[in-house]
Design a protein around this motif. Structure first.
Motif, PDB file in Angstrom:
ATOM      1  N   VAL A  75       1.022  -1.294   0.062  1.00 61.64           N
ATOM      2  CA  VAL A  75      -0.016   0.053  -0.137  1.00 61.64           C
ATOM      3  C   VAL A  75       0.870   1.204  -0.004  1.00 61.64           C
ATOM      4  CG1 VAL A  75      -1.400   1.363   1.514  1.00 61.64           C
ATOM      5  CG2 VAL A  75      -2.149  -1.035   1.052  1.00 61.64           C
ATOM      6  N   ASP A  80      -5.741   3.376  -1.655  1.00 56.61           N
ATOM      7  CA  ASP A  80      -5.411   2.025  -1.567  1.00 56.61           C
ATOM      8  C   ASP A  80      -6.194   1.766  -0.087  1.00 56.61           C
ATOM      9  OD1 ASP A  80      -3.917   1.387  -3.687  1.00 56.61           O
ATOM     10  OD2 ASP A  80      -2.154   1.648  -2.498  1.00 56.61           O
ATOM     11  N   ILE A  89      -9.423  -0.980   0.293  1.00 53.62           N
ATOM     12  CA  ILE A  89      -9.630  -2.123   1.166  1.00 53.62           C
ATOM     13  C   ILE A  89     -11.010  -1.969   1.865  1.00 53.62           C
ATOM     14  CG2 ILE A  89      -8.533  -2.907   3.516  1.00 53.62           C
ATOM     15  CD1 ILE A  89      -6.019  -2.043   2.234  1.00 53.62           C
ATOM     16  N   LEU A 113      -1.409  -5.685  -0.917  1.00 52.91           N
ATOM     17  CA  LEU A 113      -2.621  -6.046  -1.765  1.00 52.91           C
ATOM     18  C   LEU A 113      -2.462  -6.968  -2.644  1.00 52.91           C
ATOM     19  CD1 LEU A 113      -3.364  -2.252  -2.839  1.00 52.91           C
ATOM     20  CD2 LEU A 113      -4.274  -3.401  -0.722  1.00 52.91           C
ATOM     21  N   GLU A 132      -4.065  -7.771  -6.217  1.00 52.13           N
ATOM     22  CA  GLU A 132      -4.992  -7.207  -7.310  1.00 52.13           C
ATOM     23  C   GLU A 132      -4.655  -7.904  -8.704  1.00 52.13           C
ATOM     24  OE1 GLU A 132      -4.235  -2.944  -6.801  1.00 52.13           O
ATOM     25  OE2 GLU A 132      -2.021  -3.131  -7.494  1.00 52.13           O
ATOM     26  N   LEU A 159      -9.496  -5.103  -6.805  1.00 52.02           N
ATOM     27  CA  LEU A 159      -8.771  -5.677  -5.656  1.00 52.02           C
ATOM     28  C   LEU A 159      -9.330  -6.891  -5.413  1.00 52.02           C
ATOM     29  CD1 LEU A 159      -6.658  -5.085  -3.386  1.00 52.02           C
ATOM     30  CD2 LEU A 159      -8.444  -3.693  -2.218  1.00 52.02           C
ATOM     31  N   ALA A 190      -6.636  -8.150   0.505  1.00 46.84           N
ATOM     32  CA  ALA A 190      -5.577  -7.317   1.028  1.00 46.84           C
ATOM     33  C   ALA A 190      -5.440  -7.924   2.509  1.00 46.84           C
ATOM     34  CB  ALA A 190      -6.321  -6.265   1.163  1.00 46.84           C
TER      35      ALA A 190
END
Length: 273
Positions: free
Chosen positions: A134, A139, A143, A183, A185, A190, A193
């Motif tokens: 992150v 970001d 989340i 993360l 992704e 996403l 996390a």
């Protein structure tokens, strides 16, 4: 501790991780004590209390301690979590929490694993998924959105983004920040996390998060996040990883070498509006 004896690991967990304030304490977070309890507010949706043990309190004295925590946070209009462990004494503590209006939530299992063997595994996510640390508030907002998608309900997860942002800010500028968020992704979304907290003065990194979108589960993403964070811990000289594991993640972690040492159940009191 190479044999991963559960009793030895539980003792290390009690002595090194329990009743510890966040270090450094983020802006807006307050920590104080009430007898054997450490009382923390401003880090989460409400407050919580933690302790290594209750110093032998029983009966009316224990009831008074419980009620003081309830009333303290009710006076602030906040819910409070009492984190009960399966090996806590006295044995009737759950009944006393219930009598004071605390409600148990889902029980989790505390598991501990060795950094060295976990870090030896390459963190390989499935094709099309990449791991990235992150870098800022956008970001964290993603989340929060991920949490809302995975768990549903009215909770938009903003409290989580706010709390993580305060922790990152508290560690900014330090040679070894106490929190790293990772993360998983794709180009479009996403997927998952997770984060690791490095606990100063201990052998432990603690693992959090890991919720994954349903259509991406059982494809190795959670295992890749564990391995990535284990490598971060190894680079910092930590030798053990600890997780409060849900029933979904516990079997995965045990297959990776984590050992169950106790259980933990949040007992939550929510004041009436």
């Amino acid at each position: 501790m190479s044999d991963l004896d559960a009793d030895v690991l539980r003792s290390a967990y009690d002595n090194q991780l329990r009743a510890r304030p966040p270090e450094p304490v983020p802006t807006g977070v307050t920590v104080d004590r009430d007898g054997p309890l450490l009382r923390i507010q401003g880090l989460d949706r409400g407050g919580f209390v933690t302790y290594r043990d209750l110093g032998g309190l029983t009966g009316a004295a224990l009831d008074q301690l419980i009620v003081r925590q309830r009333n303290f946070f009710a006076g602030l209009g906040q819910q409070v979590e009492w984190k009960l462990h399966g090996h806590d004494e006295p044995a009737d503590l759950p009944d006393r929490l219930l009598a004071a209006g605390f409600v148990p939530e889902e029980r989790e299992t505390v598991v501990i694993g060795p950094v060295a063997s976990l870090a030896a595994t390459l963190p390989v996510p499935p094709d099309g998924v990449r791991l990235r640390e992150v870098t800022g508030r956008p970001d964290l907002d993603r989340i929060a959105e991920l949490k809302a998608r995975v768990w549903g309900g009215a909770d938009d997860g903003r409290w989580l983004a706010d709390g993580l942002e305060r922790e990152l800010a508290a560690g900014a500028g330090l040679d070894q920040p106490p929190l790293t968020i990772v993360l998983a992704e794709t180009d479009d979304e996403l997927v998952s996390a997770a984060w690791i907290r490095f606990v100063p003065g201990t052998r432990f990194g603690t693992l959090w998060g890991g919720a994954t979108l349903p259509h991406w589960r059982r494809r190795g993403i959670y295992r890749a996040l564990v391995a990535h964070r284990a490598r971060l811990a190894e680079a910092r000289g930590f030798t053990l990883l600890q997780v409060d594991a849900s029933d979904d993640s516990r079997p995965i972690l045990q297959r990776l070498g984590f050992v169950p040492v106790t259980t933990t159940t949040p007992y939550v009191y929510t004041p009436t509006p």
